[in-house]
Design an enzyme around this catalytic site. Structure first.
Site, PDB file in Angstrom:
ATOM      1  N   GLY A   4     -16.517  -0.922   5.137  1.00 23.31           N
ATOM      2  CA  GLY A   4     -15.861  -0.491   3.895  1.00 23.31           C
ATOM      3  C   GLY A   4     -16.684  -0.929   2.692  1.00 23.31           C
ATOM      4  O   GLY A   4     -16.894  -0.160   1.737  1.00 23.31           O
ATOM      5  N   HIS A   5     -17.174  -2.157   2.743  1.00 20.26           N
ATOM      6  CA  HIS A   5     -18.009  -2.667   1.646  1.00 20.26           C
ATOM      7  C   HIS A   5     -19.361  -1.932   1.601  1.00 20.26           C
ATOM      8  O   HIS A   5     -19.857  -1.590   0.523  1.00 20.26           O
ATOM      9  CB  HIS A   5     -18.294  -4.156   1.822  1.00 20.26           C
ATOM     10  CG  HIS A   5     -17.082  -5.043   1.755  1.00 20.26           C
ATOM     11  ND1 HIS A   5     -16.615  -5.764   2.825  1.00 20.26           N
ATOM     12  CD2 HIS A   5     -16.236  -5.338   0.738  1.00 20.26           C
ATOM     13  CE1 HIS A   5     -15.551  -6.478   2.471  1.00 20.26           C
ATOM     14  NE2 HIS A   5     -15.298  -6.222   1.206  1.00 20.26           N
ATOM     15  N   GLN A  25     -10.555   2.902  -2.372  1.00 23.92           N
ATOM     16  CA  GLN A  25      -9.231   3.524  -2.265  1.00 23.92           C
ATOM     17  C   GLN A  25      -8.297   2.689  -1.365  1.00 23.92           C
ATOM     18  O   GLN A  25      -7.082   2.742  -1.481  1.00 23.92           O
ATOM     19  CB  GLN A  25      -9.414   4.931  -1.684  1.00 23.92           C
ATOM     20  CG  GLN A  25      -8.144   5.683  -1.338  1.00 23.92           C
ATOM     21  CD  GLN A  25      -7.343   6.031  -2.582  1.00 23.92           C
ATOM     22  OE1 GLN A  25      -7.882   6.021  -3.681  1.00 23.92           O
ATOM     23  NE2 GLN A  25      -6.069   6.313  -2.408  1.00 23.92           N
ATOM     24  N   LYS A  26      -8.916   1.886  -0.489  1.00 25.71           N
ATOM     25  CA  LYS A  26      -8.129   1.059   0.437  1.00 25.71           C
ATOM     26  C   LYS A  26      -7.124   0.201  -0.339  1.00 25.71           C
ATOM     27  O   LYS A  26      -5.983   0.047   0.064  1.00 25.71           O
ATOM     28  CB  LYS A  26      -9.105   0.178   1.231  1.00 25.71           C
ATOM     29  CG  LYS A  26      -8.521  -1.016   1.930  1.00 25.71           C
ATOM     30  CD  LYS A  26      -7.840  -0.617   3.203  1.00 25.71           C
ATOM     31  CE  LYS A  26      -7.395  -1.786   4.037  1.00 25.71           C
ATOM     32  NZ  LYS A  26      -6.724  -2.841   3.325  1.00 25.71           N
TER      33      LYS A  26
HETATM   34  P1  AMP Z   1     -12.484  -7.337  -0.790  1.00 25.16           P
HETATM   35  O1  AMP Z   1     -13.766  -7.979  -0.389  1.00 25.16           O
HETATM   36  O2  AMP Z   1     -11.476  -7.272   0.312  1.00 25.16           O
HETATM   37  O3  AMP Z   1     -11.926  -7.884  -2.075  1.00 25.16           O
HETATM   38  O4  AMP Z   1     -12.817  -5.805  -1.073  1.00 25.16           O
HETATM   39  C1  AMP Z   1     -13.845  -5.440  -1.969  1.00 25.16           C
HETATM   40  C2  AMP Z   1     -13.828  -3.958  -2.184  1.00 25.16           C
HETATM   41  O5  AMP Z   1     -13.974  -3.274  -0.948  1.00 25.16           O
HETATM   42  C3  AMP Z   1     -12.513  -3.452  -2.803  1.00 25.16           C
HETATM   43  O6  AMP Z   1     -12.829  -2.505  -3.806  1.00 25.16           O
HETATM   44  C4  AMP Z   1     -11.830  -2.797  -1.622  1.00 25.16           C
HETATM   45  O7  AMP Z   1     -10.946  -1.758  -2.009  1.00 25.16           O
HETATM   46  C5  AMP Z   1     -13.013  -2.254  -0.834  1.00 25.16           C
HETATM   47  N1  AMP Z   1     -12.642  -2.022   0.561  1.00 25.16           N
HETATM   48  C6  AMP Z   1     -12.019  -2.902   1.384  1.00 25.16           C
HETATM   49  N2  AMP Z   1     -11.795  -2.319   2.578  1.00 25.16           N
HETATM   50  C7  AMP Z   1     -12.276  -1.058   2.509  1.00 25.16           C
HETATM   51  C8  AMP Z   1     -12.331   0.046   3.428  1.00 25.16           C
HETATM   52  N3  AMP Z   1     -11.846  -0.043   4.660  1.00 25.16           N
HETATM   53  N4  AMP Z   1     -12.895   1.196   3.015  1.00 25.16           N
HETATM   54  C9  AMP Z   1     -13.397   1.291   1.739  1.00 25.16           C
HETATM   55  N5  AMP Z   1     -13.384   0.292   0.837  1.00 25.16           N
HETATM   56  C10 AMP Z   1     -12.833  -0.859   1.217  1.00 25.16           C
END
Ligand code: AMP
Length: 280
Positions: A36-37, A148-149
């Site tokens: 996702g990242h 979007q997650k």
């Molecule tokens: P985090 O490290 O969990 O704070 O997430 C950082 C970014 O990654 C945020 O903008 C999330 O929305 C995005 N993100 C997390 N999981 C996914 C995913 N499965 N698909 C796309 N983007 C993601």
């Protein structure tokens, strides 16, 4: 690729980049990077001349019952992933540099934040809006890449940027899923054994809703009831919310408008909280 810990160094690098006329994209993360990242990193590379990935486990997003020390972290692996995806700068500030002992200013969006997860985690979005504001001020990106997650986070940051006139373009990347349909998430690290099969039901429930709408059902109540019924058949799943909303304002909808209505679901699988969403 350079790893930068110092706020001042990061700022002066950005100043030089801007003086050279180069565009910058920021991908803010809390590390433990997954596909996702990396889809966001790839988008940043495509959009801007320079990609900055921030890795910062933000303490103001954690509540009194959340254990920040248990949040997964593997900086070495994250740096390898960033390098292999062509990241230019990884920004890894220290907690006490971002939040010195006398820190006392927060960014608090007051409308969208109170919906969905805001009911059970009132501190969360204030902490998130604050750290994103700080990171925007340090890195002054042309593009901010979000996912979007985390649709509520994304909607709030869009609002903060609009209300406070930040000169940045927001790009929202679609949800990346593994082969089973489970959305990649740092919370998946906590899933053990049969919890993984339970977690997959979250996406199954979204697909059930999507199929209903594809068949012409636009009654919000019917779709929410079906999703709730499906999820509640699992003994391990506890529903936090099942909502059909406007994807920008998060206002609840009365009637589903295909292509413009969002189903957002959050559940607990035992003690692990997961969320997912889909445009119906
Ligand atoms: P985090 O490290 O969990 O704070 O997430 C950082 C970014 O990654 C945020 O903008 C999330 O929305 C995005 N993100 C997390 N999981 C996914 C995913 N499965 N698909 C796309 N983007 C993601």
């Amino acid at each position: 690729m350079q790893t930068i810990n110092s706020i001042n160094e990061m700022k002066s690098i950005v100043t030089s980049l801007k003086a050279e006329g180069r565009t910058v994209a920021l991908v803010p993360t809390m590390g433990s990077l997954h596909p996702g990242h990396t889809s966001q990193i790839d988008a940043a590379n495509e959009k801007a001349d320079v990609t900055i990935v921030s890795i910062f486990i933000n303490p103001t997003q954690f509540g009194p019952n959340d254990d920040i020390l248990k949040y997964p972290s593997n900086l070495e692996l994250d740096l390898e992933i960033c390098k292999s995806h062509g990241v230019d700068f990884v920004f890894t500030p220290k907690t006490n540099a971002i939040y010195p002992a006398d820190f006392s200013t927060y960014v608090d969006e007051n409308k969208i934040s109170s919906r969905l997860s805001g009911l059970s985690r009132p501190y969360f979005f204030k902490g998130f809006a604050t750290i994103i504001t700080i990171l925007l001020n340090i890195t002054r990106p042309d593009y901010l890449i979000l996912g979007q997650k985390d649709v509520q986070q994304t909607a709030i940051i869009k609002k903060v940027v609009r209300d406070l006139l930040f000169p940045v373009n927001i790009i929202v990347m679609p949800i990346v899923r593994n082969d089973s349909g489970l959305a990649w998430s740092t919370a998946n690290h906590y899933l053990q054994g049969s919890q993984k099969n339970e977690a997959i039901k979250l996406y199954q429930s979204l697909k059930i809703a999507k199929e209903m709408v594809n068949k012409g059902i636009t009654n919000v109540d019917r779709v929410i009831t079906e999703v709730t019924h499906y999820l509640s058949q699992s003994l391990k799943i506890r529903i936090s919310y099942v909502s059909i909303i406007n994807p920008e304002t998060l206002d609840p909808l009365r009637v589903i408008e295909p292509g413009q209505s969002l189903l957002a679901v959050a559940v607990w699988v035992d003690q692990i909280r997961l969320n997912d969403n889909i445009i119906l």
